[in-house]
Design a protein around this motif. Structure first.
Motif, PDB file in Angstrom:
ATOM      1  N   SER A 136       0.968  -1.189   0.094  1.00  0.00           N
ATOM      2  CA  SER A 136      -0.026  -0.100   0.039  1.00  0.00           C
ATOM      3  C   SER A 136       0.873   1.279  -0.069  1.00  0.00           C
ATOM      4  N   GLU A 137       0.199   2.271  -0.088  1.00  0.00           N
ATOM      5  CA  GLU A 137       0.868   3.718   0.045  1.00  0.00           C
ATOM      6  C   GLU A 137       1.566   3.842   1.371  1.00  0.00           C
ATOM      7  N   GLU A 138       1.074   3.511   2.217  1.00  0.00           N
ATOM      8  CA  GLU A 138       1.527   3.649   3.488  1.00  0.00           C
ATOM      9  C   GLU A 138       3.014   2.831   3.757  1.00  0.00           C
ATOM     10  N   ASN A 139       3.133   1.898   3.174  1.00  0.00           N
ATOM     11  CA  ASN A 139       4.390   1.129   3.384  1.00  0.00           C
ATOM     12  C   ASN A 139       5.210   0.851   2.121  1.00  0.00           C
ATOM     13  N   LYS A 140       5.024   1.864   1.410  1.00  0.00           N
ATOM     14  CA  LYS A 140       5.948   1.912  -0.095  1.00  0.00           C
ATOM     15  C   LYS A 140       7.177   2.982   0.223  1.00  0.00           C
ATOM     16  N   LEU A 141       8.308   2.445  -0.362  1.00  0.00           N
ATOM     17  CA  LEU A 141       9.643   3.196  -0.069  1.00  0.00           C
ATOM     18  C   LEU A 141       9.587   4.496  -1.126  1.00  0.00           C
ATOM     19  N   VAL A 142      10.362   5.405  -0.547  1.00  0.00           N
ATOM     20  CA  VAL A 142      10.809   6.240  -1.648  1.00  0.00           C
ATOM     21  C   VAL A 142      12.244   6.363  -1.989  1.00  0.00           C
ATOM     22  N   TYR A 143      12.545   6.431  -3.407  1.00  0.00           N
ATOM     23  CA  TYR A 143      13.879   6.167  -3.987  1.00  0.00           C
ATOM     24  C   TYR A 143      14.624   7.590  -4.065  1.00  0.00           C
ATOM     25  N   GLU A 144      15.750   7.736  -3.565  1.00  0.00           N
ATOM     26  CA  GLU A 144      16.632   8.903  -3.970  1.00  0.00           C
ATOM     27  C   GLU A 144      17.911   8.532  -4.845  1.00  0.00           C
ATOM     28  N   ASP A 145      17.583   8.709  -5.908  1.00  0.00           N
ATOM     29  CA  ASP A 145      18.410   8.529  -6.918  1.00  0.00           C
ATOM     30  C   ASP A 145      20.061   8.703  -6.845  1.00  0.00           C
ATOM     31  N   SER A 146      20.320   9.711  -6.160  1.00  0.00           N
ATOM     32  CA  SER A 146      21.593  10.707  -6.084  1.00  0.00           C
ATOM     33  C   SER A 146      22.420   9.728  -4.986  1.00  0.00           C
ATOM     34  N   ARG A 147      21.484   9.023  -3.913  1.00  0.00           N
ATOM     35  CA  ARG A 147      22.164   8.130  -3.136  1.00  0.00           C
ATOM     36  C   ARG A 147      22.143   7.056  -3.019  1.00  0.00           C
ATOM     37  N   LYS A 148      21.350   6.257  -4.101  1.00  0.00           N
ATOM     38  CA  LYS A 148      20.997   5.029  -4.288  1.00  0.00           C
ATOM     39  C   LYS A 148      20.348   4.453  -2.969  1.00  0.00           C
ATOM     40  N   LYS A 149      19.333   5.096  -2.455  1.00  0.00           N
ATOM     41  CA  LYS A 149      18.759   4.667  -1.409  1.00  0.00           C
ATOM     42  C   LYS A 149      17.178   4.888  -1.293  1.00  0.00           C
ATOM     43  N   PHE A 150      16.577   3.971  -0.539  1.00  0.00           N
ATOM     44  CA  PHE A 150      15.183   3.687  -0.331  1.00  0.00           C
ATOM     45  C   PHE A 150      14.894   4.256   0.945  1.00  0.00           C
ATOM     46  N   TYR A 151      13.634   4.862   1.502  1.00  0.00           N
ATOM     47  CA  TYR A 151      13.424   5.274   2.704  1.00  0.00           C
ATOM     48  C   TYR A 151      12.078   5.234   2.832  1.00  0.00           C
TER      49      TYR A 151
END
Length: 423
Positions: free
Chosen positions: A341-356
Motif C-alpha cells: 500500500s501507499e503507507e508501506n511504500k519506500l521512496v527512492y533517492e537516485d543520487s544516494r541510491k537509497k530507499f526510505y
C-alpha cells in the motif's frame, strides 16, 4: 488557534465518518480507517499462530486492534462464510451461525502513560453470542454503530472440521536451474474415513508459505489417485522461492537501543531510526533466527503489553540500486499482512541510491523484508533485495477443502503446517 484546531478535528472526524460510509467490502485482511492499527488474530493457544480453530472444540480465536482516536466507539462485528478462494459463499447466516448473526465488542481498555493515546479492543471467537456452525473460510467484519456499511476492518480466519490427514515433504526444485533457490512442496491427502467420489471436482488444496496470502497456490487436480489417498507431486507445481531469513528489529524498550535500532528519540512522538539495510541477493545463505514474518507486541518499560506499549515512528533505509524495470519497493511482514500500500511504500533517492520509508509501529519485536513490485506486470519479487536460497527456514501451510456432491458450500476438512527445518 483553539478554534482552528477544533475545526480541523471536526473536519477529520467528518472525513473518517464519510470514508466509513463509502467503504466497499473487501474479502481480505483489510483496514478501512487510518486510525486503526496493530490488528492481531490468532488461535488463543499460541500467540501469532495461524488463525485456525477446530469446529466445536472449545478453541478460540484472539482478535484485537487499537483505535488511535481513543475514547470508546460503538463497534460491532459479524462473520461471513466464504469459499476456498475467498469469495462469498452466498448462503444464509442460518446455515453457518448457531446463535446471533452479530454482536457488539464490549471488551476494551484505554492506553496508560503513553504519548500516543489509543483504545485497545479485544474479542474472542466463538463466544456465547456468535458461534460458527460449519467449517470453512470465514471473514470477520468490524463496523460502526451496527451498520455494516460503515466498515472498520475485515479479518480472515479458518474453522476446521478435521476429516483427513495431510502428509507433506519439502524437496529442492525439480527444475535444475532453480534447485539452489526454490523449495518444492509435495503432499498427500489421506481420506480413509471420507468417501470422495470425484477428487478433480470435490477437492481443493491451498498451499501457502509463512501464511503470506501473496504466495498461495491452489491445487485442483491430484497427480495420482490411490486407495484412500490423493497425491500432489506434479513436477511443475508448488515450487516456491525459498527467499531469505526475515530481517528484524526490536523496540520493546524506548530507554535503550536494541537489535537493529540505531537511534531512539522522544519528543512529541517516539521515533526509532533503524540501521541502514543492504541487499542480500548476492550473498551466500546465512543461518539467522527469525519468526517467519511474525510480530509480537511487547513492552519492557511497563506491565501491560496491550495498553502500556507506546507507538513509535520507525525509519527504514535500504542501500540498493533501483531495478531497471519500473516499479516500487515496499516493506512488508505479517504486521501489515504482506499488503502493498501507499503507507508501506519506500521512496527512492537516485543520487544516494537509497530507499526510505517510515511506518508507525506499536512497541514489540517485528520481522520484515523488502519486496519489489513491477508496475508493468504487477508481479512481486522478493529476490531482488533479499535473495533466495533453498536452505532458508520457512513454514508451509496446507488447507484442504471439500464440497460434498449437491452441497452449497465448501468445508475445510484438513490442515497442517510443516517447517522446512523442524520436521
Amino acid at each position: 488557534m483553539i478554534k482552528t484546531n477544533g475545526l480541523l478535528f471536526f473536519l477529520l472526524t467528518c472525513m473518517q465518518f464519510a470514508f466509513a460510509q463509502q467503504s466497499t467490502l473487501v474479502y481480505d485482511n483489510h483496514i478501512y480507517l487510518p486510525q486503526i492499527k496493530t490488528v492481531q488474530c490468532y488461535n488463543a493457544q499460541k500467540e501469532q499462530s495461524v488463525p485456525v480453530i477446530a469446529l466445536k472444540s472449545g478453541e478460540q480465536l484472539l482478535f484485537s486492534f487499537d483505535d488511535l482516536n481513543g475514547g470508546s466507539k460503538n463497534y460491532w462485528y459479524a462473520i461471513e462464510h466464504c469459499t476456498s478462494d475467498w469469495q462469498p459463499s452466498r448462503i444464509s447466516t442460518l446455515d453457518y451461525v448457531e446463535s446471533f448473526a452479530e454482536d457488539r465488542i464490549v471488551d476494551y481498555k484505554y492506553s496508560f502513560a503513553t504519548l500516543q493515546k489509543y483504545t485497545h479492543y479485544n474479542l474472542r471467537l466463538p463466544n456465547e453470542q456468535v458461534r460458527p456452525k460449519i467449517s470453512g473460510n470465514y471473514l470477520l467484519k468490524v463496523y460502526l454503530d451496527g451498520d455494516q456499511k460503515k466498515l472498520v476492518l475485515t479479518q480472515r480466519f479458518y474453522v476446521l472440521d478435521n476429516k483427513v490427514s495431510v502428509g507433506v515433504e519439502v524437496t529442492p526444485s525439480l527444475q535444475v536451474p532453480e534447485r539452489s533457490y526454490n523449495q518444492k512442496i509435495n503432499f498427500s491427502i489421506f481420506h480413509k474415513n471420507l468417501a470422495i467420489q470425484n477428487p478433480y471436482i470435490d477437492v481443493k488444496a491451498v498451499v501457502m508459505q509463512n501464511f503470506d496470502p501473496q504466495t498461495a497456490i491452489t491445487n485442483t487436480k491430484p497427480s495420482f489417485i490411490r486407495t484412500n489417498e490423493l497425491v500432489y507431486n506434479d513436477l511443475n507445481t508448488n515450487d516456491f522461492k525459498g527467499g531469505n531469513e526475515f530481517r528484524k528489529f526490536d523496540i520493546r524498550s524506548l530507554r535503550y537501543t536494541a537489535d537493529h535500532v540505531q537511534n531512539l528519540e522522544k519528543d512529541s512522538i517516539n521515533t526509532a531510526v533503524l540501521f541502514p539495510d543492504i541487499t542480500a541477493n548476492a550473498q551466500k545463505y546465512t543461518n539467522q533466527f527469525d519468526e517467519n514474518g511474525n510480530f509480537y507486541i511487547r513492552n519492557q518499560d511497563g506491565r501491560d503489553d496491550n495498553t502500556e506499549s507506546d507507538y513509535v515512528k520507525v525509519f527504514f533505509t535500504l542501500h540498493a540500486q533501483a531495478p531497471a524495470t519500473p516499479g516500487d519497493a515496499y516493506v512488508v511482514g505479517r504486521f501489515n499482512n504482506y499488503i502493498l500500500s501507499e503507507e508501506n511504500k519506500l521512496v527512492y533517492e537516485d543520487s544516494r541510491k537509497k530507499f526510505y520509508a517510515s511506518l508507525l509501529f506499536k512497541q514489540g519485536l517485528y520481522d520484515f523484508k523488502y519486496v519489489w513490485k513491477d508496475r508493468e506486470t504487477g508481479k512481486v519479487n522478493e529476490s531482488i533485495f533479499e535473495g533466495s536460497f533453498f536452505e532458508t527456514e520457512n513454514n508451509y501451510q496446507v488447507f484442504v477443502y471439500f464440497r460434498k456432491p449437491g452441497s452449497r458450500w465448501e468445508e475445510l476438512i484438513g490442515y497442517t503446517m510443516i517447517n522446512t527445518v523442524k520436521r
